[in-house]
Design a protein around this motif. Structure first.
Motif, PDB file in Angstrom:
ATOM      1  N   UNK A  80       0.839  -1.193   0.000  1.00 59.25           N
ATOM      2  CA  UNK A  80       0.000   0.000   0.000  1.00 59.25           C
ATOM      3  C   UNK A  80       0.869   1.236   0.000  1.00 59.25           C
ATOM      4  N   UNK A  81       0.489   2.216  -0.776  1.00 53.81           N
ATOM      5  CA  UNK A  81       1.118   3.517  -0.701  1.00 53.81           C
ATOM      6  C   UNK A  81       0.143   4.488  -0.061  1.00 53.81           C
ATOM      7  N   UNK A  82       0.634   5.299   0.848  1.00 55.98           N
ATOM      8  CA  UNK A  82      -0.236   6.266   1.521  1.00 55.98           C
ATOM      9  C   UNK A  82       0.344   7.659   1.323  1.00 55.98           C
ATOM     10  N   UNK A  83      -0.498   8.577   0.896  1.00 52.59           N
ATOM     11  CA  UNK A  83      -0.075   9.961   0.720  1.00 52.59           C
ATOM     12  C   UNK A  83      -0.460  10.751   1.972  1.00 52.59           C
ATOM     13  N   UNK A 129       1.983  -5.354  -7.808  1.00 48.25           N
ATOM     14  CA  UNK A 129       1.556  -4.436  -6.755  1.00 48.25           C
ATOM     15  C   UNK A 129       2.312  -3.114  -6.826  1.00 48.25           C
ATOM     16  N   UNK A 132       1.032  -1.007  -9.576  1.00 48.66           N
ATOM     17  CA  UNK A 132      -0.216  -0.355  -9.184  1.00 48.66           C
ATOM     18  C   UNK A 132       0.066   0.907  -8.373  1.00 48.66           C
ATOM     19  N   UNK A 136      -0.935   4.758  -9.544  1.00 46.91           N
ATOM     20  CA  UNK A 136      -1.948   5.561  -8.860  1.00 46.91           C
ATOM     21  C   UNK A 136      -1.344   6.577  -7.895  1.00 46.91           C
ATOM     22  N   UNK A 137      -0.099   6.346  -7.471  1.00 47.77           N
ATOM     23  CA  UNK A 137       0.475   7.185  -6.420  1.00 47.77           C
ATOM     24  C   UNK A 137       1.739   7.901  -6.894  1.00 47.77           C
ATOM     25  N   UNK A 150      -0.465   0.815 -15.085  1.00 49.24           N
ATOM     26  CA  UNK A 150      -1.139  -0.477 -15.057  1.00 49.24           C
ATOM     27  C   UNK A 150      -2.623  -0.324 -15.395  1.00 49.24           C
ATOM     28  N   UNK A 151      -3.303   0.544 -14.661  1.00 48.17           N
ATOM     29  CA  UNK A 151      -4.734   0.722 -14.904  1.00 48.17           C
ATOM     30  C   UNK A 151      -5.004   1.898 -15.838  1.00 48.17           C
ATOM     31  N   UNK A 152      -4.273   2.983 -15.634  1.00 49.58           N
ATOM     32  CA  UNK A 152      -4.514   4.176 -16.427  1.00 49.58           C
ATOM     33  C   UNK A 152      -3.840   4.021 -17.797  1.00 49.58           C
ATOM     34  N   UNK A 160      -3.694   9.586  -9.602  1.00 49.97           N
ATOM     35  CA  UNK A 160      -5.061   9.718  -9.091  1.00 49.97           C
ATOM     36  C   UNK A 160      -5.235   9.533  -7.582  1.00 49.97           C
ATOM     37  N   UNK A 161      -4.427   8.690  -6.950  1.00 50.53           N
ATOM     38  CA  UNK A 161      -4.684   8.432  -5.527  1.00 50.53           C
ATOM     39  C   UNK A 161      -4.019   9.458  -4.607  1.00 50.53           C
ATOM     40  N   UNK A 162      -3.256  10.382  -5.179  1.00 54.65           N
ATOM     41  CA  UNK A 162      -2.663  11.418  -4.329  1.00 54.65           C
ATOM     42  C   UNK A 162      -3.753  12.356  -3.836  1.00 54.65           C
ATOM     43  N   UNK A 165      -4.746  15.454  -6.021  1.00 52.81           N
ATOM     44  CA  UNK A 165      -5.128  15.191  -7.403  1.00 52.81           C
ATOM     45  C   UNK A 165      -6.534  15.726  -7.688  1.00 52.81           C
TER      46      UNK A 165
END
Lengths: 174, 371
Positions: A80-83, A129, A132, A136-137, A150-152, A160-162, A165
């Protein structure tokens, strides 16, 4: 293996600072990451034993955790990445299919240059992973064999997950 | 099927399969490098149904976000909801009434059965047998009817809520489940007669897509995919939640590591689920179906992680809370994502026709992978 047994096993393996961070405040947001001299710090209060390390030590420690016979953390089940706005935290959930103990490893990354070594050569599952998390991060994993979106789509701009964003067209904040 | 063909200098051919292809069961796009008919490399391209559910959940309350998770692995929606509810309950430190626990386990196992039934039908169809699909859907319909009566929905149930379940069981529930068990006990033998022993089916499955135990662990495979390689990984056994530690059931293990081993694991799991339901259906305790919780839920500052066993493997929910009404960060560890990452490794060296069988035994649900 209990939490205490795992803790003492780890203390014999890697440099650990004596005083543990305690209580519910022991999350990724606390200004303190690993100790100043780079020694790992244990975090209390969580369900599983949590170890905070300096991001530069990760690939060395990962190898130790994977290959030390009494530990043999062979299964990485969550990345997991956490901003945290001021910095990033990478969270790795590890367990062993032999001894069944769980360890959470956290590494603090700089917000402007989030870089950490890949562990996809140790746990193959990390390859996807980490892609991913990169996608996203925006965390860069050095040494990753295939670090792409991967997804984008490949030409997507931004991470996007920052927390900062914003996308007025594809709104994902409800 | 073939959108474009390209030949590389080394005489290899690149074939695109999907994102609209019947055997990928959803919008999965595979770029396959072939030499003749032999697979050299499989590269999955994801994201066709990526909705950024993790980001969405950051602005949803702890009651609301559970509903989104039904849309991930839509064949295990009960179990996804269950994991989320468990995680929130960990934060709130709520103790569930016994009735709620039993209802949850019953629903989980019915869902697992329905999911495996669909897999069985689709799997057989993938390798060319069309009849099993209709058999499987006939029995799955019975489960969907039971769900509809109690939960009001057939696919995205949203029945598990923090503190228990949304509503009490329908008065017909017990009788209908018993009727179903009686019916399915004979039908599952029929499944075996129809497909398991079939020579053509076995020759498509045996020795195909081998995955060693060490690779299964390294790729993070869980569920029947890893158990087919002899890896013990059932969360219901390793980290029991609800009342799984009080139930009699075994974790089916096969050591073949090939498609047929994964097939057998799922067939045995269906029988185990039936036995769990049989143990519980006459012993549903009386009492409340929900613990008392506040209308607006706030989780204390901290981190919470819950793990459950879905039909596809280990599903994890990781909530990081800053003490507010919405999660600061939420992460879903989906089983399909890790299982898919082993596809390239499993398919290399086999024929392109085998790829369909290998994908079938991975039981991929694409919205679960893309999230």
């Amino acid at each position: 293996m209990t939490k205490e047994e795992l803790k003492s096993a780890l203390e014999g393996l890697i440099p650990v600072e004596g005083g543990a961070v305690s209580g519910a405040a022991a999350d990724g947001d606390s200004p303190k990451g690993a100790a100043a001299d780079g020694a790992a710090v244990f975090e209390e209060g969580a369900e599983w034993l949590t170890m905070k390390i300096a991001s530069g030590d990760w690939s060395t420690y990962a190898r130790l955790l994977r290959h030390t016979p009494g530990l043999s953390f062979d299964y990485l089940f969550c990345v997991t990445g956490v901003d945290w706005r001021t910095h990033f935290t990478m969270v790795y959930h590890l367990t062993s299919t032999v001894h069944r103990q769980v360890l959470v490893v956290k590494a603090r990354l700089d917000h402007d240059h989030p870089v950490i070594d890949t562990v996809s050569d140790i746990w193959r599952t990390a390859e996807f992973h980490e892609r991913e998390v990169y996608d996203l991060m925006g965390v860069i994993f050095t040494g990753h064999p295939d670090l792409r979106r991967l997804f984008m789509t490949d030409d997507w701009k931004g991470w996007p997950l920052r927390k900062d964003y914003e996308d007025p067209i594809n709104m994902i904040k409800l | 099927m073939i959108e474009e063909l390209a030949t590389t200098d080394a005489g290899e051919m690149v074939v695109n399969v999907g994102p609209q292809h019947p055997s990928t069961h959803g919008v999965l796009h595979l770029v396959i490098t072939l030499r003749g008919e032999t697979i050299r490399k499989v590269e999955p391209h994801l994201g066709y149904i990526h909705r950024s559910i993790e980001k969405m959940c950051e602005s949803l309350s702890y009651r609301q976000f559970i509903y989104v998770t039904s849309r991930m692995d839509y064949l295990s929606s009960h179990i996804n909801n269950h994991a989320c509810a468990l995680c929130v309950e960990k934060g709130l430190q709520v103790e569930l009434p016994a009735r709620a626990k039993v209802i949850r386990v019953l629903m989980d196992e019915l869902t697992r059965l329905a999911s495996h039934q669909l897999w069985w039908g689709a799997m057989a169809m993938d390798v060319g047998a069309l009849t099993p699909f209709f058999h499987a859907f006939r029995e799955r319909e019975a489960i969907n009817d039971i769900m509809e009566e109690t939960c009001g929905a057939r696919l995205t149930m949203n029945y598990m809520v923090p503190g228990g379940v949304m509503a009490d069981l329908h008065p017909n529930f017990q009788k209908r489940v018993k009727d179903f068990i009686h019916l399915f006990r004979s039908k599952i033998d029929e499944y075996d007669e129809l497909v398991t022993g079939n020579v053509i089916f076995r020759s498509r499955m045996e020795g195909v897509g081998r995955l060693s135990a060490a690779d299964a662990i390294s790729y993070g495979c869980t569920g029947p995919t890893a158990r087919g390689s002899g890896v013990r990984c059932d969360i219901r056994k390793l980290a029991p939640y609800e009342i799984y530690d009080q139930l009699q059931f075994e974790e089916p293990l096969e050591t073949g590591g090939d498609c047929f081993a994964r097939y057998l694991v799922r067939m045995r799991e269906m029988r185990q689920s039936l036995s769990i339901i049989e143990q519980l259906i006459d012993n549903i305790p009386q009492g409340d179906f929900q613990a008392k919780t506040k209308a607006v839920l706030k989780l204390p500052k901290g981190e919470f992680y819950s793990r459950v066993e879905t039909a596809r493997g280990e599903f994890g929910v990781y909530i990081i809370s800053e003490g507010g009404m919405t999660p600061y960060r939420i992460k879903f560890r989906s089983p399909g994502f890790s299982n898919l990452s082993a596809l390239d490794h499993m398919a290399r060296g086999y024929k392109i026709g085998d790829l369909v069988a290998i994908m079938g035994t991975l039981d991929l649900v694409i919205p679960d992978i893309d999230r």
